[in-house]
Design a protein around this motif. Structure first.
Motif, short mmCIF file in Angstrom:
data_model
loop_
_atom_site.label_atom_id
_atom_site.label_comp_id
_atom_site.label_asym_id
_atom_site.label_seq_id
_atom_site.Cartn_x
_atom_site.Cartn_y
_atom_site.Cartn_z
N LEU A 238 11.08 1.31 -1.29
CA LEU A 238 11.65 2.31 -2.17
C LEU A 238 10.84 3.59 -2.16
N MET A 239 9.65 3.55 -1.56
CA MET A 239 8.81 4.72 -1.46
C MET A 239 7.91 4.54 -0.24
N ASN A 240 7.32 5.63 0.21
CA ASN A 240 6.41 5.55 1.35
C ASN A 240 5.16 4.77 0.97
N VAL A 241 4.76 3.87 1.83
CA VAL A 241 3.58 3.06 1.56
C VAL A 241 2.54 3.31 2.64
N GLY A 242 1.30 3.05 2.28
CA GLY A 242 0.20 3.26 3.22
C GLY A 242 -0.96 2.34 2.90
N GLY A 243 -2.07 2.57 3.57
CA GLY A 243 -3.22 1.71 3.38
C GLY A 243 -3.85 1.83 2.00
N SER A 244 -3.60 2.94 1.29
CA SER A 244 -4.21 3.13 -0.02
C SER A 244 -3.48 2.41 -1.14
N HIS A 245 -2.32 1.82 -0.85
CA HIS A 245 -1.55 1.16 -1.89
C HIS A 245 -2.07 -0.25 -2.14
N GLU A 246 -1.92 -0.69 -3.38
CA GLU A 246 -2.29 -2.04 -3.78
C GLU A 246 -1.03 -2.74 -4.26
N ALA A 248 1.16 -6.07 -5.85
CA ALA A 248 1.13 -7.22 -6.75
C ALA A 248 1.49 -8.48 -5.97
N PRO A 249 1.26 -9.66 -6.54
CA PRO A 249 1.64 -10.90 -5.83
C PRO A 249 3.12 -10.92 -5.49
N ILE A 250 3.45 -11.56 -4.38
CA ILE A 250 4.83 -11.62 -3.91
C ILE A 250 5.65 -12.53 -4.82
N VAL A 251 6.84 -12.07 -5.17
CA VAL A 251 7.77 -12.86 -5.97
C VAL A 251 8.86 -13.36 -5.03
N TYR A 252 9.01 -14.68 -4.95
CA TYR A 252 9.99 -15.27 -4.04
C TYR A 252 11.29 -15.56 -4.77
N HIS A 253 12.38 -15.35 -4.05
CA HIS A 253 13.73 -15.62 -4.55
C HIS A 253 14.52 -16.21 -3.39
N PRO A 254 15.52 -17.06 -3.67
CA PRO A 254 16.29 -17.63 -2.55
C PRO A 254 16.88 -16.60 -1.60
N ALA A 257 12.26 -11.71 -0.81
CA ALA A 257 10.89 -11.75 -1.31
C ALA A 257 10.54 -10.34 -1.76
N PHE A 258 10.06 -10.20 -3.00
CA PHE A 258 9.83 -8.89 -3.59
C PHE A 258 8.34 -8.67 -3.76
N LYS A 259 7.82 -7.59 -3.19
CA LYS A 259 6.40 -7.24 -3.31
C LYS A 259 6.32 -5.89 -4.03
N GLY A 260 5.84 -5.92 -5.26
CA GLY A 260 5.78 -4.70 -6.05
C GLY A 260 4.43 -4.03 -5.96
N LEU A 261 4.40 -2.73 -6.24
CA LEU A 261 3.15 -1.98 -6.29
C LEU A 261 2.53 -2.12 -7.67
N LYS A 262 1.21 -2.15 -7.70
CA LYS A 262 0.52 -2.20 -8.97
C LYS A 262 0.71 -0.89 -9.72
N LEU A 266 0.88 3.81 -8.98
CA LEU A 266 2.17 4.53 -9.00
C LEU A 266 1.97 5.99 -9.37
N GLY A 267 1.00 6.27 -10.24
CA GLY A 267 0.78 7.67 -10.63
C GLY A 267 0.23 8.51 -9.51
N LYS A 268 -0.54 7.89 -8.61
CA LYS A 268 -1.10 8.63 -7.48
C LYS A 268 -0.05 8.93 -6.42
N HIS A 269 0.94 8.03 -6.30
CA HIS A 269 1.95 8.19 -5.26
C HIS A 269 3.33 8.12 -5.93
N PRO A 270 3.80 9.19 -6.56
CA PRO A 270 5.10 9.15 -7.25
C PRO A 270 6.24 8.96 -6.25
N LEU A 271 7.34 8.42 -6.78
CA LEU A 271 8.52 8.23 -5.96
C LEU A 271 9.08 9.57 -5.50
N ARG A 272 9.59 9.59 -4.29
CA ARG A 272 10.17 10.82 -3.74
C ARG A 272 11.66 10.65 -3.61
#
Length: 272
Positions: A238-246, A248-254, A257-262, A266-272
């Protein structure tokens, strides 16, 4: 042949002694009226080659390939290999023009690469079929015990609800009271009330167990497919990601698999 599985591959155009050449291959498994082992069908410019099969480059490549590494039993499985070599000048051996020699390195490598590509595709199909078979067997075993387990649990709950005192108080009077684990008193009271009111029965427990078996089976299948790189193949961000992002644990669904940002990043890298 009416095969059970089919895989095909068309190699890139290459040059052989200054002439363009393309190798097309197809490998099938199973089928009707097919003998076990290798069934090799060779074509040159779409014309079948019927003689001198043992000396042909296709037969030699088939014999050299380690089929066991692709979950294919070369002795018992019904394997159909179709290879067509298309060129403006086919380098036949001999005057009969019935086979292509194995001494041409470029053609041998192209044929070997095409057959391997088909075998890799079949390996994936076989692995998915085996996983589905194991999934059905596992579900069948678990579902076999659902009626007995639900009746046993319902019986225990019914006996516990028949007493005036809840189970945790009666257990403390036992000689092994020191080993009693912590009990959620509110949950215990809620369950016993539902048993007395008829809301929790062997039938409701059986339905819950069946739902749990279905959900557990789906989660395990997703985890297995992701571990074997057979599940999600495209990452959607949903946004550009890079090595500086952290993350959250992966959430599995049938279904995914959803991997959210901490939230801290989010404040350092706002959505574009």
């Amino acid at each position: 042949l009416s095969p059970d599985w089919v895989a095909s591959f068309v190699g890139p155009a290459l040059a052989c002694a200054g002439h363009p050449l393309i190798v097309e291959a197809c490998v099938s498994l199973g089928g009707k009226d097919v003998k076990a082992g290798f069934n090799v069908f060779r074509f040159a410019n779409r014309i079948p080659l019927l003689f001198e099969a043992g000396s042909d480059v296709v037969t030699r490549c088939v014999q050299r390939l380690n089929w066991g590494s692709y979950k294919i039993d070369k002795n018992n499985d019904k394997i159909g290999i179709f290879v067509s070599i298309v060129s403006t000048k086919i380098p036949f051996k001999g005057t009969s023009k019935e086979y292509i020699g194995d001494d041409n390195v470029d053609i041998a490598e192209a044929v070997d690469r095409a057959i391997r590509a088909c075998a890799i595709q079949l390996k994936g199909k076989i692995s998915r079929a085996q996983a589905a078979k194991e999934k059905r067997a596992r579900k069948k075993v678990l579902q076999r015990y659902i009626p007995d387990v639900s009746r046993a649990i319902a019986g225990c709950l019914k006996d516990s609800a028949a007493f005036a005192e809840p189970p945790h108080k009666r257990a403390k009077d036992n000689a092994n009271a020191g080993t009693l684990w912590e009990v959620d008193l509110a949950w215990e009271k809620e369950i016993l009330d539902k048993v007395r009111n008829g809301q929790v029965t062997a039938a409701t427990l059986a339905r819950k167990l069946e739902d749990f078996v279905e959900s557990m089976d789906s989660e395990q299948a997703l985890e297995h497919s992701m571990q074997n790189k057979e599940g999600l193949t495209d990452a959607v961000h949903l946004m550009n990601v890079g090595g500086s992002h952290e993350f959250a644990p992966i959430v599995y669904h049938p279904a995914l698999a959803f991997k959210g940002l901490k939230a801290s990043v989010l404040g350092k890298h706002p959505l574009r």
